[in-house]
Design a protein around this motif. Structure first.
Motif, PDB file in Angstrom:
ATOM      1  N   TRP A   1      40.872  43.907  37.356  1.00 36.12           N
ATOM      2  CA  TRP A   1      39.960  43.500  38.572  1.00 36.12           C
ATOM      3  C   TRP A   1      38.652  43.307  38.037  1.00 36.12           C
ATOM      4  O   TRP A   1      37.879  44.119  37.583  1.00 36.12           O
ATOM      5  CB  TRP A   1      40.188  44.875  39.445  1.00 36.12           C
TER       6      TRP A   1
ATOM      7  N   THR B   1      33.521  39.442  41.117  1.00 32.70           N
ATOM      8  CA  THR B   1      34.077  38.497  41.940  1.00 32.70           C
ATOM      9  C   THR B   1      35.000  39.200  42.957  1.00 32.70           C
ATOM     10  O   THR B   1      35.441  38.537  43.865  1.00 32.70           O
ATOM     11  CB  THR B   1      34.732  37.604  41.281  1.00 32.70           C
ATOM     12  N   SER B   2      35.373  40.387  42.780  1.00 32.27           N
ATOM     13  CA  SER B   2      36.217  41.283  43.515  1.00 32.27           C
ATOM     14  C   SER B   2      37.496  40.459  43.603  1.00 32.27           C
ATOM     15  O   SER B   2      38.104  40.363  44.852  1.00 32.27           O
ATOM     16  CB  SER B   2      35.724  41.370  45.182  1.00 32.27           C
ATOM     17  N   ARG B   3      38.196  40.124  42.441  1.00 32.21           N
ATOM     18  CA  ARG B   3      39.409  39.426  42.492  1.00 32.21           C
ATOM     19  C   ARG B   3      40.214  39.667  41.101  1.00 32.21           C
ATOM     20  O   ARG B   3      39.440  40.136  40.196  1.00 32.21           O
ATOM     21  CB  ARG B   3      39.005  37.883  42.298  1.00 32.21           C
TER      22      ARG B   3
ATOM     23  N   SER C   1      41.050  33.252  37.508  1.00 34.22           N
ATOM     24  CA  SER C   1      41.524  34.151  39.114  1.00 34.22           C
ATOM     25  C   SER C   1      42.876  34.083  39.350  1.00 34.22           C
ATOM     26  O   SER C   1      43.609  32.879  39.371  1.00 34.22           O
ATOM     27  CB  SER C   1      40.376  33.575  40.119  1.00 34.22           C
TER      28      SER C   1
ATOM     29  N   MET D   1      43.780  34.606  42.558  1.00 34.33           N
ATOM     30  CA  MET D   1      43.808  34.599  43.991  1.00 34.33           C
ATOM     31  C   MET D   1      44.817  33.268  44.417  1.00 34.33           C
ATOM     32  O   MET D   1      45.355  33.446  45.475  1.00 34.33           O
ATOM     33  CB  MET D   1      42.355  34.336  44.599  1.00 34.33           C
TER      34      MET D   1
ATOM     35  N   SER E   1      47.592  34.176  47.056  1.00 36.66           N
ATOM     36  CA  SER E   1      47.912  33.021  48.127  1.00 36.66           C
ATOM     37  C   SER E   1      49.441  32.456  48.320  1.00 36.66           C
ATOM     38  O   SER E   1      49.706  32.312  49.498  1.00 36.66           O
ATOM     39  CB  SER E   1      46.698  31.820  48.269  1.00 36.66           C
TER      40      SER E   1
ATOM     41  N   THR F   1      45.447  42.695  47.585  1.00 33.09           N
ATOM     42  CA  THR F   1      44.895  42.788  46.422  1.00 33.09           C
ATOM     43  C   THR F   1      43.778  43.668  46.359  1.00 33.09           C
ATOM     44  O   THR F   1      42.844  43.722  47.244  1.00 33.09           O
ATOM     45  CB  THR F   1      44.273  41.434  46.120  1.00 33.09           C
TER      46      THR F   1
END
Length: 95
Positions: A6, A10-12, A37, A39, A43, A72
């Protein structure tokens, strides 16, 4: 491929990847490294989940959760799939 972690900036969820670079005669020149990332994977999992009440998780063969359609968070990355569940899925996959 490194461990998923984590990134608090970027909080990702992120993963580090590295590939060696060698000459044609095999001498090591260096390495190309990138921090990616996850993310887009999250998605994709979210859009592939058939039911909003269910989840779709991407896990390693050791049961480490890499990404999930449900949420997440730093805590999710520390979770592991229960061994019995993982063994059952692997047995089904190997048919």
């Amino acid at each position: 491929m490194g461990n998923v972690y984590w990134d608090s900036t970027t909080s990702r969820p992120m993963v580090a990847l590295g590939v060696p670079s060698n000459t044609t005669d095999g001498r090591f020149l260096g390495a190309l490294a990138a921090k990616l990332s996850l993310m887009p994977v999250v998605s994709s999992l979210h859009s592939l989940a058939l039911e909003r009440s269910g989840t779709l998780d991407l896990v390693t063969l050791r049961g480490e959760i890499l990404a999930s359609s449900s949420s997440t968070s730093p805590g999710l990355l520390a979770e592991r799939m229960p061994r019995g569940t993982l063994d059952g899925l692997l047995a089904t996959d190997r048919g």
